[in-house]
Design a protein around this motif. Sequence first.
Motif, PDB file in Angstrom:
ATOM      1  N   VAL A  35       5.281  16.419  10.338  1.00 44.68           N
ATOM      2  CA  VAL A  35       5.436  15.997   8.941  1.00 44.68           C
ATOM      3  C   VAL A  35       4.068  15.709   8.332  1.00 44.68           C
ATOM      4  N   GLY A  36       3.213  15.008   9.073  1.00 47.67           N
ATOM      5  CA  GLY A  36       1.861  14.758   8.587  1.00 47.67           C
ATOM      6  C   GLY A  36       1.089  16.042   8.348  1.00 47.67           C
ATOM      7  N   PHE A  39       2.421  17.611   5.139  1.00 48.89           N
ATOM      8  CA  PHE A  39       1.943  16.894   3.959  1.00 48.89           C
ATOM      9  C   PHE A  39       0.478  17.226   3.675  1.00 48.89           C
ATOM     10  N   CYS A  40      -0.338  17.336   4.718  1.00 48.92           N
ATOM     11  CA  CYS A  40      -1.745  17.709   4.517  1.00 48.92           C
ATOM     12  C   CYS A  40      -1.851  19.125   3.965  1.00 48.92           C
ATOM     13  N   ALA A  42       0.386  20.512   2.066  1.00 49.33           N
ATOM     14  CA  ALA A  42       0.773  20.382   0.657  1.00 49.33           C
ATOM     15  C   ALA A  42      -0.400  19.850  -0.162  1.00 49.33           C
ATOM     16  N   GLN A  57       6.525  22.852  -0.401  1.00 44.58           N
ATOM     17  CA  GLN A  57       6.097  22.535   0.967  1.00 44.58           C
ATOM     18  C   GLN A  57       6.652  21.186   1.407  1.00 44.58           C
ATOM     19  N   VAL A  58       6.572  20.203   0.538  1.00 42.60           N
ATOM     20  CA  VAL A  58       7.068  18.867   0.877  1.00 42.60           C
ATOM     21  C   VAL A  58       8.588  18.856   0.932  1.00 42.60           C
ATOM     22  N   ALA A  62       8.628  19.795   4.925  1.00 49.35           N
ATOM     23  CA  ALA A  62       8.494  18.429   5.428  1.00 49.35           C
ATOM     24  C   ALA A  62       9.820  17.686   5.345  1.00 49.35           C
TER      25      ALA A  62
END
Length: 183
Positions: A35-36, A39-40, A42, A57-58, A62
Amino acid sequence: MTQELVFLAFASLIAICSMMVILSRNAVVSAIFLVGDLFCLAGLYASMEAHFVAAIQVLVYAGAIVVLFMFVIMLLNLGPDQRKHLEVSAPEIGVLGLTIVGFLVIGGLLLLGQPTGVTGPLTAEAIDNAGGNTYTVGMVLFTKYLWPFELASMLILLAIIAAIVIAKKEHIKDGDKRRLAHG
């Protein structure tokens, strides 16, 4: 220069999170690092002014895909004694080797020369004239690429069903072993 620093910061975070996904012994912790990572990624898209892609993307990856991964992790429910028997096979090492060679080839080709820009009917001016990036992506996705989009969703559905069937077979086999051992 600041955009390059933002790119390097996000790329470093992506590399660190990706390594933690691979190196973590706990599947849930690996999913959290994934998930991290997403997010990066994104954030990287947002820094390149691709806000629609960053939002998708999120939301999709994610959100939905990692929730699906967590569902499969919880469904398989690998205990500590079962994780000890997981070993890396020779074909998996071969795939890893081919992947590394592929990255080295692509990196070498990128060092030899800059890739040329994408040419075609969807230039930046054409996208602005058509109503913006989101509208253009939606129109192309749901007109020209509708069938590949639907095929991809069917393949994802088949993968979910296959994961459930495999997990149920393993659960039934374990139950039969317990019944045979006890009586």
